[in-house]
Write an enzyme that holds these catalytic residues in place. Structure first.
Site, PDB file in Angstrom:
ATOM      1  N   TYR A 146      45.987  35.588  48.410  1.00  0.00           N
ATOM      2  CA  TYR A 146      44.690  35.216  47.827  1.00  0.00           C
ATOM      3  C   TYR A 146      44.496  33.708  47.805  1.00  0.00           C
ATOM      4  O   TYR A 146      45.341  32.953  47.331  1.00  0.00           O
ATOM      5  CB  TYR A 146      44.581  35.763  46.401  1.00  0.00           C
ATOM      6  CG  TYR A 146      43.292  35.359  45.702  1.00  0.00           C
ATOM      7  CD1 TYR A 146      42.091  35.985  46.026  1.00  0.00           C
ATOM      8  CD2 TYR A 146      43.280  34.340  44.755  1.00  0.00           C
ATOM      9  CE1 TYR A 146      40.908  35.623  45.406  1.00  0.00           C
ATOM     10  CE2 TYR A 146      42.101  33.968  44.123  1.00  0.00           C
ATOM     11  CZ  TYR A 146      40.916  34.610  44.456  1.00  0.00           C
ATOM     12  OH  TYR A 146      39.741  34.239  43.840  1.00  0.00           O
ATOM     13  N   GLY A 193      37.296  34.787  45.008  1.00  0.00           N
ATOM     14  CA  GLY A 193      36.318  35.578  44.282  1.00  0.00           C
ATOM     15  C   GLY A 193      35.814  36.748  45.101  1.00  0.00           C
ATOM     16  O   GLY A 193      36.611  37.543  45.619  1.00  0.00           O
TER      17      GLY A 193
END
Length: 211
Positions: A67, A74
């Site tokens: 991530y 997001g």
């Protein structure tokens, strides 16, 4: 403990060492922030940091989903970032978040932020590079502090905007305070930290070389 309007700086030879290996007392943190003590890592902490960084490098080299490094942020977390765009993604994230305004944190407070970040990385799970850790220690061993505006934050943690200004200083695009006098980062040796590079990461993983 009395509040000082001017920091009692040291930076001379023979300063005592404060070991960064977990929690740190207020007295030790103040001594490091004021330049009266030098931060040091225990061998065990240094090894944890290196091991975590190597794991991250392997993940990047193997094109795994990480991530905010190999993916977007997001709602874009399901979007894969092309290897050639990873460095730009990291750099643009700093530009996006470095939106603080107002007066700068004072010299000692800004150095406390540096020390807090070093203490966090010392837990050995962030994947931060030993090179970054060495730069943070060098910064705390110098009379400099990053320019961090007092107003502005993003997210529930509240530290993204301040840390982005801190990162800008390390990238050579922000500024530093020298005992409450502002200097341009480009005039200082502590500059030009680069974001993770998937190409160099893969090469280092294959050769077994630590960065």
């Amino acid at each position: 403990m009395s509040v000082m309007t001017e920091p009692r700086t040291g930076f001379g030879p023979g300063r005592p060492a404060v070991m960064i290996e977990g929690s740190i007392s207020i007295a030790d943190a103040t001594a490091v922030a004021e330049g009266r003590a030098s931060p040091m890592l225990t061998p065990e902490v240094a090894e944890r940091i290196s091991a975590a960084h190597e794991r991250l490098q392997r993940c990047i080299g193997d094109n795994r989903l990480v991530y905010g490094i190999t993916t977007g942020f997001g709602p874009l977390a399901n979007r894969i970032t092309a290897p050639e765009d990873i460095e730009s993604l990291q750099r643009n994230l700093i530009y996006h978040l470095a939106t603080g305004v107002g007066d700068l944190a004072d010299w000692r407070a800004a150095r406390m932020i540096v020390l807090a970040r070093l203490s966090s990385i010392a837990q050995g799970v962030s994947g931060a590079s030993p090179d970054l850790v060495a730069r943070l220690i060098s910064l705390l061993d110098s009379p400099f502090a990053p320019c961090i505006p007092m107003k502005g934050t993003v997210g529930a943690s509240g530290d993204l905007t301040p840390l982005s200004h801190f990162a800008l200083a390390l990238m050579g695009e922000g500024g530093f305070i020298v005992c409450n006098t502002v200097s341009e980062a480009t005039s200082l040796p502590l500059q030009s930290m680069k974001p993770p590079s998937p190409i160099s990461a893969k090469a280092k993983c294959e050769s077994g070389v630590r960065s």
